[in-house]
Design an enzyme around this catalytic site. Structure first.
Site, PDB file in Angstrom:
ATOM      1  N   LYS A  88      87.330   9.444   3.453  1.00  0.00           N
ATOM      2  CA  LYS A  88      87.153  10.890   3.343  1.00  0.00           C
ATOM      3  C   LYS A  88      88.473  11.637   3.140  1.00  0.00           C
ATOM      4  CE  LYS A  88      82.635  11.204   5.436  1.00  0.00           C
ATOM      5  NZ  LYS A  88      82.384   9.834   5.967  1.00  0.00           N
TER       6      LYS A  88
HETATM    7  C1  LIG Z   1      81.200   9.273   5.751  1.00  0.00           C
HETATM    8  C2  LIG Z   1      81.268   7.810   5.825  1.00  0.00           C
HETATM    9  C3  LIG Z   1      80.363   7.003   5.123  1.00  0.00           C
HETATM   10  C4  LIG Z   1      79.228   7.597   4.315  1.00  0.00           C
HETATM   11  O1  LIG Z   1      79.692   8.234   3.157  1.00  0.00           O
HETATM   12  P1  LIG Z   1      78.732   9.206   2.316  1.00  0.00           P
HETATM   13  O2  LIG Z   1      79.540   9.677   1.189  1.00  0.00           O
HETATM   14  O3  LIG Z   1      78.296  10.305   3.233  1.00  0.00           O
HETATM   15  O4  LIG Z   1      77.557   8.380   1.899  1.00  0.00           O
HETATM   16  C5  LIG Z   1      80.522   5.642   5.188  1.00  0.00           C
HETATM   17  N1  LIG Z   1      81.506   5.076   5.925  1.00  0.00           N
HETATM   18  C6  LIG Z   1      82.378   5.812   6.632  1.00  0.00           C
HETATM   19  C7  LIG Z   1      83.419   5.126   7.441  1.00  0.00           C
HETATM   20  C8  LIG Z   1      82.303   7.201   6.604  1.00  0.00           C
HETATM   21  O5  LIG Z   1      83.163   7.923   7.309  1.00  0.00           O
END
Ligand SMILES: *Cc1c(COP(=O)(O)O)cnc(C)c1O
Length: 432
Positions: free
Chosen positions: A107
């Site tokens: 993210k």
């Molecule tokens: C947010 C997150 C996901 C999911 O990602 P999306 O884009 O919401 O599908 C998967 N793994 C981790 C570690 C995350 O922080």
């Protein structure tokens, strides 16, 4: 670039509007009006380019008309300050490690690009911009750290009390400055609903410039296309069909992969891998999309009962099930299966997966059983140290925390506790 709403394709806004409002006024999600393909010469030299070069060319191809090239270049260089290595585990299976950023989860890419854009637009207006973000863990830390001290912005993080790990919580409750953390007595879905209500509150929006930093914001998705291209450029046998398995919650990361494919990246298949919150895999089985309250799992960043980017997935394929199902396959796995995979890969390959990456790995394995001869990449979305308790308990071994995480754990948590009713949240927004 113009953007339309998934609820109304004739509604058109520019980049600034799409980024600053996050959600369209009709509650739809913004999508680019056209998704221009990258040039043949871009692909011909893809494997020789640096991650920053790849990223700039993609961003420029999409947003070149919206921002001065030097601004965009600068922004990309600040966003892409860490690598996304492809780590080979088996002859045809690799992990794409997306956790080398400051908060150790993928993210960071979206949050840093978004903060760059919002900072750029904030500098053009007097009023401060308030960024709202609902988090099940990793989004909050990435966004809070991405926006920390960005002039002209305030960030409000909403998270479900007791449902995020201590380390995750520390990463967004200890920063102070322009960052406020709200601890909501409820679930992640409650947090997400509160944010949505705030955006639909006309009176509130007249007084404050509210922006969403959730994966509903298109600016989060754009930088997530970069690493699909970069990874593809690193693949040793590109002649084999390449598939990506994406551990998914709100399906932003997976949707970014679909955008990359639309930009010309020859991805053979996208695999939507998730935990028992299997709304999307069920859709692929039954053609019916049935949101339901989320259930708690060890891969808690994917505990989402009503995945927000599903609307974008449908939209990209004009709501044609056959076409979507041709590009995407969905699988779900239990906590027990997740732990077994973590143990197995650690034992056989001496590689520690976090619970989310492990689900990506499981999805890839399952797909490749019936599709031999493919080259598989699963996204390792977080550093195993971010989910230390689960990883240590599963592998029966203690793990060393990376420096970036240790730094947070010694700081003091500061949060405001609130209920899940909208009015209380609204009062806080009004008072800030
Ligand atoms: C947010 C997150 C996901 C999911 O990602 P999306 O884009 O919401 O599908 C998967 N793994 C981790 C570690 C995350 O922080």
């Amino acid at each position: 670039m113009q953007f339309y709403s998934t609820n109304n394709r004739t509604l058109r806004v520019g980049l600034r509007e799409a980024v600053m409002h996050g959600l369209a006024p009709d509650n739809g999600l913004y999508m680019p009006v056209s998704i221009p393909a990258l040039s043949d010469s871009f692909f011909a030299t893809l494997s020789q380019k640096s991650f920053q070069e790849v990223s700039f060319e993609i961003a420029n191809n999409l947003l070149g008309a919206d921002l001065p090239s030097a601004v965009l270049k600068n922004m990309i260089d600040r966003v892409i300050q860490f690598d996304a290595p492809l780590v080979r585990l088996e002859a045809s299976i690799s992990a794409l490690e997306l956790f080398h950023g400051p908060t150790l989860a993928f993210k960071d890419f979206g949050a840093r690009f978004l903060s760059g854009l919002v900072g750029y637009f904030a500098a053009q207006q007097d009023k401060a911009i308030t960024i709202l973000v609902a988090t099940s863990g990793d989004t909050g830390s990435a966004v809070a750290n991405g926006f920390l001290n960005v002039h002209g912005t305030k960030v409000i993080v909403l998270y479900p009390a007791g449902k995020v790990s201590e380390i995750q919580e520390k990463q967004f409750t200890t920063l102070g400055g322009n960052i406020t953390a709200l601890e909501v007595e409820g679930t992640f879905d409650d947090c997400q609903r509160l944010v949505k209500e705030a955006f639909l509150d006309t009176e509130l929006n007249q007084k404050h410039t509210l922006t969403s930093a959730n994966s509903i914001n298109i600016a989060r998705l754009i930088p997530q296309t970069f690493y699909y291209f970069y990874a593809f450029g690193q693949v040793k046998h590109p002649a084999k069909p390449v598939v990506f398995s994406v551990p998914s919650g709100n399906y932003g990361n997976l949707t970014a992969g679909l955008l990359a494919k639309r930009m010309g990246l020859p991805i053979a298949r996208m695999i939507a891998s998730t935990n028992i919150n299997s709304i999307v895999p069920e859709y692929f089985k039954t053609q019916v999309f049935t949101p339901r309250p989320s259930q708690q799992t060890i891969s808690n960043a994917m505990d989402v009962g009503n995945p927000s980017n599903f609307a974008r997935m449908l939209d990209l394929y004009d709501h044609q099930f056959e076409r979507l199902a041709n590009d995407v396959e969905g699988y779900s796995f239990s906590d027990e299966e997740t732990r077994t995979a973590m143990r197995q890969v650690f034992r056989d390959k001496n590689y520690r997966m976090d619970p989310h990456g492990a689900i990506g790995y499981l999805g890839l394995k399952k797909y490749m059983k019936s599709h031999r001869g493919t080259q598989g990449i699963f996204l390792e979305t977080a550093h195993p140290g971010k989910f230390r308790d689960v990883v240590e308990e599963t592998l029966g071994q203690s793990i060393e925390l990376p420096e970036a995480l240790v730094k947070f754990s010694s700081r003091e948590k500061k949060s405001l506790q609130i209920g899940k009713e909208y009015q209380e949240f609204r009062d806080i927004l009004e008072s800030r």
